[in-house]
Write a protein that holds these residues in place. Structure first.
Motif, short mmCIF file in Angstrom:
data_model
loop_
_atom_site.label_atom_id
_atom_site.label_comp_id
_atom_site.label_asym_id
_atom_site.label_seq_id
_atom_site.Cartn_x
_atom_site.Cartn_y
_atom_site.Cartn_z
N GLU A 1 7.66 -3.57 -16.13
CA GLU A 1 8.28 -4.81 -16.68
C GLU A 1 9.28 -5.13 -15.75
OE1 GLU A 1 10.58 -6.38 -20.48
OE2 GLU A 1 11.03 -4.39 -19.86
N ALA A 2 9.19 -6.47 -15.12
CA ALA A 2 10.04 -7.04 -14.15
C ALA A 2 10.94 -8.11 -14.79
CB ALA A 2 9.28 -7.54 -12.75
N GLN A 3 12.16 -8.05 -14.49
CA GLN A 3 13.02 -9.06 -15.03
C GLN A 3 14.03 -9.44 -14.02
OE1 GLN A 3 15.26 -7.93 -18.59
NE2 GLN A 3 15.97 -9.94 -19.15
N GLY A 4 14.31 -10.69 -13.54
CA GLY A 4 14.86 -11.16 -12.70
C GLY A 4 15.93 -12.52 -13.25
N GLN A 5 17.20 -12.34 -12.78
CA GLN A 5 18.23 -13.28 -13.21
C GLN A 5 19.25 -13.27 -12.35
OE1 GLN A 5 19.75 -12.32 -17.13
NE2 GLN A 5 20.18 -10.16 -16.45
N ALA A 6 20.22 -14.46 -12.36
CA ALA A 6 21.23 -14.69 -11.48
C ALA A 6 22.51 -14.35 -12.41
CB ALA A 6 21.58 -16.09 -11.08
N VAL A 7 23.48 -13.31 -11.97
CA VAL A 7 24.73 -12.90 -12.70
C VAL A 7 25.97 -13.06 -11.51
CG1 VAL A 7 25.60 -10.93 -13.89
CG2 VAL A 7 23.06 -11.16 -14.09
N ALA A 8 26.85 -13.80 -12.12
CA ALA A 8 27.88 -13.71 -11.45
C ALA A 8 27.94 -13.90 -9.92
CB ALA A 8 29.00 -12.21 -11.56
N ARG B 1 15.38 -6.29 -12.10
CA ARG B 1 15.37 -4.98 -12.82
C ARG B 1 13.72 -4.73 -13.03
NH1 ARG B 1 16.59 -3.97 -19.24
NH2 ARG B 1 16.49 -1.85 -19.13
N LEU B 2 13.33 -3.31 -12.58
CA LEU B 2 11.94 -2.96 -12.84
C LEU B 2 11.97 -1.74 -13.56
CD1 LEU B 2 10.82 -3.06 -8.90
CD2 LEU B 2 10.34 -4.68 -10.63
N HIS C 1 10.57 -13.28 -16.01
CA HIS C 1 10.21 -12.11 -16.73
C HIS C 1 8.53 -11.81 -16.74
CE1 HIS C 1 9.37 -9.04 -20.12
NE2 HIS C 1 11.01 -8.79 -19.99
N LEU C 2 8.32 -10.85 -16.13
CA LEU C 2 6.79 -10.51 -15.73
C LEU C 2 6.44 -9.35 -16.25
CD1 LEU C 2 6.56 -11.98 -12.18
CD2 LEU C 2 6.37 -13.17 -14.10
#
Length: 826
Positions: free
Chosen positions: A175-182, A188-189, A163-164
């Motif tokens: 706002e930058a948010q990254g995650q592993a999903v399924a 997401r920017l 989360h940056l």
């Protein structure tokens, strides 16, 4: 979709049927026995046709069954497809609800970019914008681009979320948010510029509110009055440090935890009743007594309602109450003081009614006390005084009275003079009171007016008296201006009458006088005495005029700050003084010349006398030849006379050195008994010749003294010589030494003829020698040298003598510490 598969299956089945028929026809067409072939083909065809019909029937039944099943599945799939489309639409709606970009990756596909790709370029559309989103360096700041690239790499490789907060090159917040999903990687920017601005504004507002609350709390902690806040239930919610100190709590928190109340229950109930009485129209105010920091104090308590409860403050008015009581006592004392004043005082209120008067006012007008107790008006008192003929007569009394009463409308004090019929003069001051009304001060100045008149007459007499003096006299006032100058002063200094009439300053008068007496220093001293602030002392100086006149000037300060300047002509006495001074200078020069001559001659005589003594000793030793009796006698006489002459010359040299201030003592530790014996040895011949005996009274433990041993021996030798010269044969000479805590005394007493008092007063003078009926005749230097040497040691010489009783000379030497003497010399 199921129908399409069924149709394809039916087509395939039909194709198979056609192929089978085609194959069957080919078999029928093969060359063979026609009958057998026909029979075989017929049987075969029937068999095949039957099989095909059975297969077709089965296939049709299976198709119908499958179709029914696929129709139900299609309906379920259509419903699921509609639900999926609804979820897709809602996802797109949520995705497009704000400016954001969603990027997804799976293991085998390229990244899928969805959302507002213009976010990366601030709304600018460009070819390949979707692909350029992941080129972070093209639209983010370099540092932020490197950070998100590293974070995306870690997400794709290790599935590490992040989360940056990023900044675009045009200054926007991302706002930058990254995650592993399924099993997919999701990035997401989202633009947060507006949110950040709102958050920053809210944070600034919150910080400002916090600072205000902190400042208010600090201010409340700084004031010395206890302050508190109560909640809706009436309990303490907050107190300041003064409150904690008032209830003797170690801290604010302790006061709140323990619920320490500054006011007791009756006091709080009094404040509550006061609040109910005011019905919330204002803060409840009550003056109560409470214990503050261990002492009983009087407090003004203010408590008002607030949204969350009540707030209150207690102001310590104990000192105010004390000051109020002191003020009341002071006012009573002032009333008593005013009664003792000789000045008549009367006070009237705004209705012109008498509210106060002192005893001097009643005595001034001789008014009845009962009349004054009825509080008459100012006009009534004036009418009463006029009826008793105590006021001056006026042609229009009504107009005069209105003028007097007009002081009630004035804004400043008014001063008037009343001349009464009995000859008294009153100074009347009418001073308006700030609260309305008037205060009269009646000052009887009759004596002062008479004194002023007499003073003016006296001043005129003094001026006429000074004008008749022959000595110049001038008076300068405290402001440095010439207030009085007699005719002699103006005539002597040739001052212009117009200048004197203008009352010039002392500088102008000095400038005019310096034309005749140009010396600057005396005039500066005179000016300082006239206008100086530091010194108010008298001054005596001398002025020399260009014509030879000499004046003694005296500047004497006067009690009123003025300065009296008097000049006296002392020319004649100065001329006499000059003549005497010149004569004295001549005498001093003659004395100096005499001393120089004596000193020089003494030195010149000493050399040949030394030769005479030396050759006489050679003759007496008979080293150059034998002497007869008469020659030996002559040699002895020459030796004795030369020795006496040498002593006289040495004495003269010592006195000359003392007079010149060049004789210095060579101090050392001198043994007193040994010094006395050495002096005795020097005079043994004369003692034997005169048949005199010496009695020594020198204690064995008398010790030593820090002095010049040679000069002490010379002192004793001279005293013994003087005693021998004034003693008769067979008499006794006594030498006595005594030591005290501070002095050493040496005394020589003879029992000769003594001397009268008038002679004893002169024996210490130089060249004063008297025989007093004896054969002793000297030059008169012995006792003079004794006194000089003793005084050089810091001591003193005393002489006791009377005719027929002998003479005793006592020398006192102060005991000196050698170390202290050396330090003092340094």
């Amino acid at each position: 979709m199921g129908l399409e598969r069924t149709a394809r299956l039916a087509a395939r089945v039909g194709a198979l049927v056609v192929g089978a028929l085609f194959c069957l026809g080919a078999a029928w067409a093969a060359p063979a026995d026609p009958a057998a072939s026909l029979h075989m083909h017929g049987v075969a065809g029937l068999s095949v046709l039957g099989g095909l019909l059975a297969f077709a029937t089965i296939l049709s039944l299976l198709h119908l069954r499958e179709r029914a099943r696929w129709t139900r599945r299609d309906r379920e799939q259509a419903a699921a497809l509609d639900a999926l489309r609804g979820a897709h639409d809602r996802a797109e709606m949520l995705l497009n609800a704000e400016r954001q970009i969603i990027v997804t990756w799976n293991a085998r596909s390229e990244p899928v970019i969805e959302g507002d790709v213009g976010l990366a370029f601030d709304g600018r559309s460009a070819a390949g914008a979707a692909r350029r989103v992941l080129a972070f360096g093209s639209w983010l700041l370099p540092a932020d681009a490197g950070a998100i690239e590293a974070a995306v790499e870690a997400l794709l490789v290790r599935g590490t979320g992040f989360h940056l907060a990023l900044r675009s090159q045009d200054g926007r917040s991302i706002e930058a948010q990254g995650q592993a999903v399924a099993g997919r990687a999701l990035l997401r920017l989202r633009e947060t510029s507006e949110e950040r601005r709102e958050i920053a504004e809210l944070r600034e507002t919150l910080d400002e509110a916090r600072r205000g609350v902190a400042a208010l709390a600090a201010l409340l902690d700084a004031i010395p009055q206890p302050v508190w806040r109560r909640n809706r239930e009436g309990g303490l919610a907050w107190v300041n440090m003064a409150y904690a100190a008032a209830v003797e709590a170690p801290s604010r928190e302790a006061a709140l935890d323990q619920g320490l109340e500054l006011l007791d229950r009756p006091a709080r109930e009094t404040v509550a009743r006061e609040d109910i009485a005011r019905r919330g129209a204002g803060p409840a105010v009550a003056r109560l007594s409470a214990v503050v920091s261990g002492s009983r104090r009087v407090l003004d308590v203010f408590e008002s309602r607030a949204d969350t409860g009540r707030v209150g403050i207690a102001v310590d008015v104990s000192e105010l109450e004390s000051v109020r009581a002191d003020l009341q006592r002071q006012m009573n004392a002032n009333v008593r003081t005013l009664d003792q004043l000789p000045t008549a005082v009367a006070m009237f209120d705004d209705r012109q009614r008498l509210i106060f008067h002192n005893a001097a006012y009643r005595q001034l007008w001789d008014l009845d006390a009962a009349f004054l107790e009825n509080r008459p008006s100012d006009g009534e008192i004036l009418d009463h005084l006029r009826a008793q003929r105590k006021l001056e007569e006026h042609a229009d009394f009504r107009a005069w009275k209105q003028g007097v009463l007009a002081a009630y409308r004035a804004v400043e004090a008014n001063e008037t003079w009343w001349y009464l019929q009995d000859g008294r003069t009153l100074r009347v001051v009418a001073d308006p009171n700030p609260q309305g009304g008037l205060t009269y001060l009646f000052d009887d100045v009759s004596d002062r007016v008479n004194l002023e008149s007499r003073y003016n007459a006296l001043m005129r007499v003094q001026a006429e008296t000074l004008d008749t003096l022959r000595e110049p006299v001038a008076v300068f006032g405290g402001d440095g201006r010439l207030t009085l100058a007699n005719r002699a002063f103006s005539a002597f200094w040739r001052l212009d009458p117009e200048l004197i009439a203008e009352r010039p300053r002392v500088e102008a008068v000095i400038e005019a006088c310096r034309r005749l007496a140009p010396a600057e220093e005396p005039w500066l001293d005179i000016r300082d005495r006239v206008v100086g602030l530091e010194s108010r002392e008298g001054l005596a100086c001398r002025l020399e005029v260009v014509d030879g006149t000499v004046l003694d000037c005296t500047a004497q300060p006067l009690p009123d700050g003025a300065t009296l300047l008097t000049l006296i002509d002392v020319t004649a006495s100065v001329n006499v003084e000059r003549a005497l001074t010149e004569k004295n200078d001549a005498l001093e020069k003659a004395a100096q010349l005499r001393d120089s001559f004596v000193h020089h001659v003494s030195y010149e005589l000493r050399s040949p006398l030394t030769n005479i003594i030396g050759f006489t000793q050679l003759l007496g030793d008979e080293s150059v030849g034998a002497l007869n009796v008469r020659q030996r006698e002559y040699s002895e006489h020459i030796m004795r006379s030369s020795g006496a002459l040498l002593v006289i010359i040495n004495d003269i040299l010592d006195l000359a050195s003392i007079d010149a201030g060049s004789l210095e003592l060579k101090r050392e530790m001198v043994d007193v008994p040994a010094t006395v014996e050495a002096a005795m040895r020097g005079i043994e011949d004369r003692l034997a010749e005169s048949r005199l005996t010496v009695q020594l009274d020198v204690p064995a433990g008398i010790g030593s003294i820090y002095a010049d041993g040679k000069r002490v021996r010379q002192i004793l030798f001279n005293l013994l010589s003087n005693a021998v010269g004034f003693s008769h044969p067979g008499e006794r000479i006594e030498v006595r030494a005594r030591r005290t805590a501070t002095d050493l005394t040496l005394s020589v007493r003879d029992h000769g003829i003594g001397m009268p008092a008038e002679v004893a007063a002169l024996v210490f003078d130089r060249f004063e020698s008297r025989t007093l009926g004896t054969r002793h005749r000297g030059v008169g230097l012995g006792l003079s040298i004794v006194r000089s040497f003793v005084e050089l040691h810091g001591g003193r010489v005393t002489l006791e003598s009377s005719p027929g009783a002998g003479t005793c000379v006592t020398c006192s030497f102060p005991l000196v510490d050698p170390e202290a003497h050396v330090e003092a010399a340094e």
